[in-house]
Design a protein around this motif. Structure first.
Motif, PDB file in Angstrom:
ATOM      1  N   ALA A 185      -7.268  -1.968  -4.774  1.00  0.00           N
ATOM      2  CA  ALA A 185      -7.266  -1.047  -6.051  1.00  0.00           C
ATOM      3  C   ALA A 185      -7.249   0.416  -5.775  1.00  0.00           C
ATOM      4  CB  ALA A 185      -8.337  -1.516  -6.890  1.00  0.00           C
ATOM      5  N   ALA A 186      -6.398   1.158  -6.672  1.00  0.00           N
ATOM      6  CA  ALA A 186      -6.389   2.665  -6.445  1.00  0.00           C
ATOM      7  C   ALA A 186      -7.169   3.233  -7.644  1.00  0.00           C
ATOM      8  CB  ALA A 186      -5.163   3.141  -6.332  1.00  0.00           C
ATOM      9  N   TYR A 187      -8.153   4.307  -7.501  1.00  0.00           N
ATOM     10  CA  TYR A 187      -8.929   4.989  -8.396  1.00  0.00           C
ATOM     11  C   TYR A 187      -8.449   6.335  -8.218  1.00  0.00           C
ATOM     12  CZ  TYR A 187     -11.998   0.867  -8.658  1.00  0.00           C
ATOM     13  OH  TYR A 187     -12.581  -0.312  -9.053  1.00  0.00           O
ATOM     14  N   LEU A 188      -8.274   6.989  -9.291  1.00  0.00           N
ATOM     15  CA  LEU A 188      -8.150   8.446  -9.493  1.00  0.00           C
ATOM     16  C   LEU A 188      -9.009   9.011 -10.420  1.00  0.00           C
ATOM     17  CD1 LEU A 188      -5.750   9.008  -7.329  1.00  0.00           C
ATOM     18  CD2 LEU A 188      -4.503  10.293  -9.288  1.00  0.00           C
ATOM     19  N   GLU A 189      -9.824  10.182  -9.892  1.00  0.00           N
ATOM     20  CA  GLU A 189     -10.823  10.846 -11.079  1.00  0.00           C
ATOM     21  C   GLU A 189     -11.656   9.692 -11.685  1.00  0.00           C
ATOM     22  OE1 GLU A 189     -10.531  13.912 -11.187  1.00  0.00           O
ATOM     23  OE2 GLU A 189      -8.557  14.136 -10.353  1.00  0.00           O
ATOM     24  N   GLY A 190     -12.106   8.880 -10.879  1.00  0.00           N
ATOM     25  CA  GLY A 190     -12.985   7.855 -11.183  1.00  0.00           C
ATOM     26  C   GLY A 190     -12.604   6.571 -11.872  1.00  0.00           C
ATOM     27  N   ARG A 191     -11.349   6.595 -12.222  1.00  0.00           N
ATOM     28  CA  ARG A 191     -10.556   5.705 -13.217  1.00  0.00           C
ATOM     29  C   ARG A 191      -9.940   4.656 -12.224  1.00  0.00           C
ATOM     30  NH1 ARG A 191      -9.570   7.088 -18.714  1.00  0.00           N
ATOM     31  NH2 ARG A 191      -7.343   6.211 -18.263  1.00  0.00           N
ATOM     32  N   LEU A 192      -9.920   3.405 -12.647  1.00  0.00           N
ATOM     33  CA  LEU A 192      -9.287   2.310 -12.065  1.00  0.00           C
ATOM     34  C   LEU A 192      -7.769   2.497 -12.479  1.00  0.00           C
ATOM     35  CD1 LEU A 192      -8.762   0.076 -10.510  1.00  0.00           C
ATOM     36  CD2 LEU A 192      -9.670  -1.263 -12.359  1.00  0.00           C
ATOM     37  N   CYS A 193      -6.683   2.606 -11.642  1.00  0.00           N
ATOM     38  CA  CYS A 193      -5.562   2.962 -12.105  1.00  0.00           C
ATOM     39  C   CYS A 193      -4.363   1.855 -11.918  1.00  0.00           C
ATOM     40  CB  CYS A 193      -4.959   4.258 -11.573  1.00  0.00           C
ATOM     41  SG  CYS A 193      -5.912   5.576 -12.013  1.00  0.00           S
ATOM     42  N   LEU A 194      -4.467   1.631 -10.466  1.00  0.00           N
ATOM     43  CA  LEU A 194      -3.249   0.608 -10.129  1.00  0.00           C
ATOM     44  C   LEU A 194      -4.155  -0.554  -9.180  1.00  0.00           C
ATOM     45  CD1 LEU A 194      -0.567   3.007  -9.078  1.00  0.00           C
ATOM     46  CD2 LEU A 194      -0.643   1.769 -11.052  1.00  0.00           C
ATOM     47  N   VAL A 195      -3.188  -1.721  -9.214  1.00  0.00           N
ATOM     48  CA  VAL A 195      -3.959  -2.611  -8.149  1.00  0.00           C
ATOM     49  C   VAL A 195      -2.695  -3.328  -7.561  1.00  0.00           C
ATOM     50  CG1 VAL A 195      -5.096  -5.105  -7.960  1.00  0.00           C
ATOM     51  CG2 VAL A 195      -5.983  -3.524  -9.659  1.00  0.00           C
ATOM     52  N   ALA A 196      -2.611  -3.305  -6.122  1.00  0.00           N
ATOM     53  CA  ALA A 196      -1.537  -3.714  -5.450  1.00  0.00           C
ATOM     54  C   ALA A 196      -1.828  -5.122  -4.793  1.00  0.00           C
ATOM     55  CB  ALA A 196      -1.366  -2.733  -4.168  1.00  0.00           C
ATOM     56  N   ALA A 197      -0.918  -5.860  -5.428  1.00  0.00           N
ATOM     57  CA  ALA A 197      -1.625  -7.642  -5.306  1.00  0.00           C
ATOM     58  C   ALA A 197      -0.403  -8.191  -4.221  1.00  0.00           C
ATOM     59  CB  ALA A 197      -1.592  -8.297  -6.492  1.00  0.00           C
ATOM     60  N   LEU A 248       0.733  -1.348   0.032  1.00  0.00           N
ATOM     61  CA  LEU A 248      -0.009  -0.119   0.126  1.00  0.00           C
ATOM     62  C   LEU A 248       0.748   1.437   0.095  1.00  0.00           C
ATOM     63  CD1 LEU A 248      -3.015  -0.675   2.396  1.00  0.00           C
ATOM     64  CD2 LEU A 248      -2.924  -0.968  -0.103  1.00  0.00           C
ATOM     65  N   TRP A 249       2.106   1.287   0.365  1.00  0.00           N
ATOM     66  CA  TRP A 249       3.043   2.238   0.306  1.00  0.00           C
ATOM     67  C   TRP A 249       2.993   2.847  -1.190  1.00  0.00           C
ATOM     68  CZ3 TRP A 249       6.900   2.197  -3.126  1.00  0.00           C
ATOM     69  CH2 TRP A 249       7.321   0.865  -3.788  1.00  0.00           C
ATOM     70  N   ILE A 250       2.769   2.360  -2.191  1.00  0.00           N
ATOM     71  CA  ILE A 250       2.788   2.522  -3.575  1.00  0.00           C
ATOM     72  C   ILE A 250       1.712   3.651  -3.672  1.00  0.00           C
ATOM     73  CG2 ILE A 250       2.401   2.082  -6.116  1.00  0.00           C
ATOM     74  CD1 ILE A 250       3.368  -0.861  -5.012  1.00  0.00           C
ATOM     75  N   PHE A 251       0.879   3.573  -2.832  1.00  0.00           N
ATOM     76  CA  PHE A 251      -0.442   4.676  -3.253  1.00  0.00           C
ATOM     77  C   PHE A 251      -0.241   5.903  -2.314  1.00  0.00           C
ATOM     78  CE2 PHE A 251      -3.336   0.728  -3.881  1.00  0.00           C
ATOM     79  CZ  PHE A 251      -2.739   0.352  -5.299  1.00  0.00           C
ATOM     80  N   ASP A 252       0.515   5.801  -1.406  1.00  0.00           N
ATOM     81  CA  ASP A 252       0.840   7.165  -0.736  1.00  0.00           C
ATOM     82  C   ASP A 252       0.744   8.308  -1.259  1.00  0.00           C
ATOM     83  OD1 ASP A 252       0.971   5.414   1.611  1.00  0.00           O
ATOM     84  OD2 ASP A 252       3.111   5.733   2.006  1.00  0.00           O
ATOM     85  N   PRO A 253       1.560   8.308  -2.476  1.00  0.00           N
ATOM     86  CA  PRO A 253       1.635   9.740  -3.186  1.00  0.00           C
ATOM     87  C   PRO A 253       0.290  10.046  -3.790  1.00  0.00           C
ATOM     88  CG  PRO A 253       3.447   8.585  -4.018  1.00  0.00           C
ATOM     89  CD  PRO A 253       2.651   7.550  -3.036  1.00  0.00           C
ATOM     90  N   LEU A 254      -0.525   9.300  -4.142  1.00  0.00           N
ATOM     91  CA  LEU A 254      -1.977   9.303  -4.695  1.00  0.00           C
ATOM     92  C   LEU A 254      -2.805   9.970  -3.658  1.00  0.00           C
ATOM     93  CD1 LEU A 254      -2.450   5.910  -6.819  1.00  0.00           C
ATOM     94  CD2 LEU A 254      -1.168   8.230  -7.158  1.00  0.00           C
ATOM     95  N   GLU A 255      -2.475   9.563  -2.431  1.00  0.00           N
ATOM     96  CA  GLU A 255      -3.335  10.402  -1.342  1.00  0.00           C
ATOM     97  C   GLU A 255      -3.907  11.885  -1.458  1.00  0.00           C
ATOM     98  OE1 GLU A 255      -2.165   8.763   2.368  1.00  0.00           O
ATOM     99  OE2 GLU A 255      -2.737   6.653   1.820  1.00  0.00           O
ATOM    100  N   ARG A 256      -2.618  12.736  -1.953  1.00  0.00           N
ATOM    101  CA  ARG A 256      -2.667  14.110  -2.311  1.00  0.00           C
ATOM    102  C   ARG A 256      -3.856  14.383  -3.387  1.00  0.00           C
ATOM    103  NH1 ARG A 256       3.241  15.339  -4.187  1.00  0.00           N
ATOM    104  NH2 ARG A 256       3.177  13.012  -4.649  1.00  0.00           N
ATOM    105  N   PRO A 266      -7.338  14.621  -4.253  1.00  0.00           N
ATOM    106  CA  PRO A 266      -8.884  14.634  -3.491  1.00  0.00           C
ATOM    107  C   PRO A 266      -9.717  13.433  -4.049  1.00  0.00           C
ATOM    108  CG  PRO A 266      -8.476  16.920  -4.446  1.00  0.00           C
ATOM    109  CD  PRO A 266      -7.412  15.942  -4.756  1.00  0.00           C
ATOM    110  N   SER A 267      -9.629  13.129  -5.375  1.00  0.00           N
ATOM    111  CA  SER A 267     -10.479  12.009  -5.871  1.00  0.00           C
ATOM    112  C   SER A 267      -9.891  10.749  -5.494  1.00  0.00           C
ATOM    113  CB  SER A 267     -10.440  12.424  -7.446  1.00  0.00           C
ATOM    114  OG  SER A 267      -9.234  11.779  -7.891  1.00  0.00           O
ATOM    115  N   TYR A 268      -8.625  10.477  -4.657  1.00  0.00           N
ATOM    116  CA  TYR A 268      -8.274   9.078  -4.558  1.00  0.00           C
ATOM    117  C   TYR A 268      -9.182   8.168  -3.842  1.00  0.00           C
ATOM    118  CZ  TYR A 268      -5.437   5.605  -2.204  1.00  0.00           C
ATOM    119  OH  TYR A 268      -4.852   4.528  -1.597  1.00  0.00           O
ATOM    120  N   LEU A 269      -9.218   7.023  -4.038  1.00  0.00           N
ATOM    121  CA  LEU A 269     -10.301   6.272  -3.684  1.00  0.00           C
ATOM    122  C   LEU A 269      -9.528   4.905  -3.753  1.00  0.00           C
ATOM    123  CD1 LEU A 269     -12.881   5.840  -2.386  1.00  0.00           C
ATOM    124  CD2 LEU A 269     -13.723   5.227  -4.779  1.00  0.00           C
ATOM    125  N   LEU A 270      -9.624   4.199  -2.452  1.00  0.00           N
ATOM    126  CA  LEU A 270      -8.821   2.868  -2.371  1.00  0.00           C
ATOM    127  C   LEU A 270      -9.991   1.872  -2.131  1.00  0.00           C
ATOM    128  CD1 LEU A 270      -6.255   0.854  -2.061  1.00  0.00           C
ATOM    129  CD2 LEU A 270      -6.432   1.632   0.434  1.00  0.00           C
TER     130      LEU A 270
END
Length: 141
Positions: free
Chosen positions: A46-58, A24-32, A34-38
């Motif tokens: 899964a990390a979403y930005l602007e409503g788009r599915l971007c990354l999945v940490a497996a 989950l550390w990979i998503f730390d920068p994305l938390e800045r 406001p649209s970030y969603l886990l």
């Protein structure tokens, strides 16, 4: 053995502790953003930005042990040219995959997160709408 109804004050059954995803550390920068969603996705995060599915940490067993980069086939070549360690995922080949055992995993994962945060159009897909399980011709109650 008595059933739970016969013992109303019995302690609750112990549940297995859920294992924390170590990636989950990979998503730390994305938390800045406001649209970030886990969200959970097939036992991963899964990390979403602007409503788009971007990354999945497996953080599970192979082939679910690394970072999935949600993208279309159109962008595979340019992303792989920039980061040759990315490869099509063995189960979901529409997305690229960076296995956690890659020697440059941390560096490349951080770079991919930077691309997401910068709004790189090569990374991110529109999620498919979820099925509601009801027919469209049935009225809502």
């Amino acid at each position: 053995m008595p059933n739970d109804r016969s013992m109303p004050f019995a302690p609750p059954k112990r549940q297995a502790a859920s294992r924390r995803n170590t990636l989950l550390w990979i998503f730390d920068p994305l938390e800045r953003n406001p649209s970030y969603l886990l969200k959970p996705m097939f036992g991963c995060q899964a990390a979403y930005l602007e409503g788009r599915l971007c990354l999945v940490a497996a953080d599970r067993g192979d082939p679910w042990n690394g970072l999935l980069v949600c993208t279309s086939h159109d962008h595979h070549a340019s992303l792989r040219q920039e980061m040759p360690a990315l490869r099509p995922h063995p189960v979901l080949p529409k997305w690229l995959y960076l296995p956690q055992d890659d020697a440059a995993f941390e560096t490349i994962a951080a770079r991919v997160a930077e691309l997401v945060l910068a709004g790189d159009p090569r990374v991110g897909v529109e999620p498919k709408p979820r099925a509601t399980g009801r027919s469209n011709n049935r009225p809502r109650v």
